[in-house]
Design a protein around this motif. Sequence first.
Motif, PDB file in Angstrom:
ATOM      1  N   TYR A 202       0.882  -1.370   0.016  1.00  0.00           N
ATOM      2  CA  TYR A 202       0.023  -0.060   0.043  1.00  0.00           C
ATOM      3  C   TYR A 202       0.954   1.310  -0.044  1.00  0.00           C
ATOM      4  O   TYR A 202       0.847   2.066   1.024  1.00  0.00           O
ATOM      5  N   PHE A 210      -3.198   3.063   6.854  1.00  0.00           N
ATOM      6  CA  PHE A 210      -3.387   1.570   6.831  1.00  0.00           C
ATOM      7  C   PHE A 210      -3.925   1.058   8.172  1.00  0.00           C
ATOM      8  O   PHE A 210      -4.892   0.393   8.150  1.00  0.00           O
ATOM      9  N   ALA A 213      -7.360   1.842   8.242  1.00  0.00           N
ATOM     10  CA  ALA A 213      -8.309   0.783   7.401  1.00  0.00           C
ATOM     11  C   ALA A 213      -8.645  -0.530   7.924  1.00  0.00           C
ATOM     12  O   ALA A 213      -9.460  -1.094   7.862  1.00  0.00           O
ATOM     13  N   THR A 214      -7.568  -1.077   8.922  1.00  0.00           N
ATOM     14  CA  THR A 214      -7.813  -2.208   9.430  1.00  0.00           C
ATOM     15  C   THR A 214      -8.958  -2.378  10.376  1.00  0.00           C
ATOM     16  O   THR A 214      -9.292  -3.352  10.647  1.00  0.00           O
ATOM     17  N   PHE A 245     -10.536  -2.166   0.230  1.00  0.00           N
ATOM     18  CA  PHE A 245      -9.472  -2.302   1.285  1.00  0.00           C
ATOM     19  C   PHE A 245      -8.278  -1.631   0.552  1.00  0.00           C
ATOM     20  O   PHE A 245      -7.971  -2.468  -0.592  1.00  0.00           O
ATOM     21  N   PRO A 246      -7.611  -0.407   0.685  1.00  0.00           N
ATOM     22  CA  PRO A 246      -7.888   0.003   2.051  1.00  0.00           C
ATOM     23  C   PRO A 246      -8.674   1.508   1.903  1.00  0.00           C
ATOM     24  O   PRO A 246      -9.050   1.981   3.198  1.00  0.00           O
TER      25      PRO A 246
END
Length: 359
Positions: A202, A210, A213-214, A245-246
């Motif tokens: 990414y 990041f 996003a998780t 994602f993401p």
Amino acid sequence: MRVSHLSGLVPKTPVRLMFRVYKYILPEVRAELNRLRVIAEGIPDPELRAQALDSMNGKQFHCEGGGVYAAANLKERHLLIPLIVSLQTISDYLDNLCDRSTSLDEDDFRLLHQSMLDAVHPDAPLRDYYALRTERDDGGYLHELVSTCQTCVRSLPSYDKVQNDVAELVGLYRDLQVYKHIVSERREPQLLAWWEQYRHRYPGLQWNEFAAATGSTLAMFMLFVAASDEGLSDEAALAIRDAYFPHVCGLHIMLDYLIDQEEDRIGGDLNFCNYYSDQSAMVERIGDIVYGARRDVQTLPHWRFHRMIIEGLLALYLSDPKVRMQADVKRVSRKLMRGSPLTRLFFWGNSVWIRMHKS
């Protein structure tokens, strides 16, 4: 490209979507939450009971927002709504337990979140998810949530096509929850070391984006909807995962952190909006994520539905009462809402209405 069996089922306009939300989704999501609330009220341990009820009462809109995905296939909402509500309730309950935890034990947090992984594996055995903490007697509440998810995914006709992607996303979610809740001086080093494993995949993201996003469950929910299509292909499942994602997931959680800045400051909680040099940089980066989300979903069948989800996210979070109580966040919100399309303004009005009539 193969024509999705969902063609003709997915709402194509905001009015059609909101009709389904008011007529079917909100009443059925609230009925499922009420069923779970009765179980939560019977939890023997007072701390677990308090956190379970607080997570339901304070984060009801998470389940309602997630439930919107069931509007894409009303024929299967008897599976999709209990599945989405139960998985989101696990997420919210465990987030409460870890945020206000009597423990800072990484192994404890990882074992608690094993319940979420087990929930998306239809044949996983139930286990003692509280084994590493003092408070343990929940009267079977967490097992009920896991079992409900397992029963539902078992009945989705194409779940085998999405299971690995869902499990990967849940695994990332668990890692985030562990690293962001451990003792404060170890949080950033652990999160940065974790990011090093993924940054090559990414390159357009910063580490905090990041991580944000998780923390989203939206890609999981859309994969559940896709799995309700008996003709789903492996390629179509992967396309959904990559489209969500993401950027769509990142937008979801960055907006959540944006409106929670004051709350997190008071609670001493980590907030991913605090890692920009200034407000202008934050607005620019969230704007970039919005652009990326819109671009990514354009590749999917029923892309108008996914665009409505994106505009709905912006409307839902930026209309939250928390925004008005934080001058800085209010300024950021105005910048992000500048030039809003009519769709977003439509969802803004509906978000305000739903909050006013939330029971």
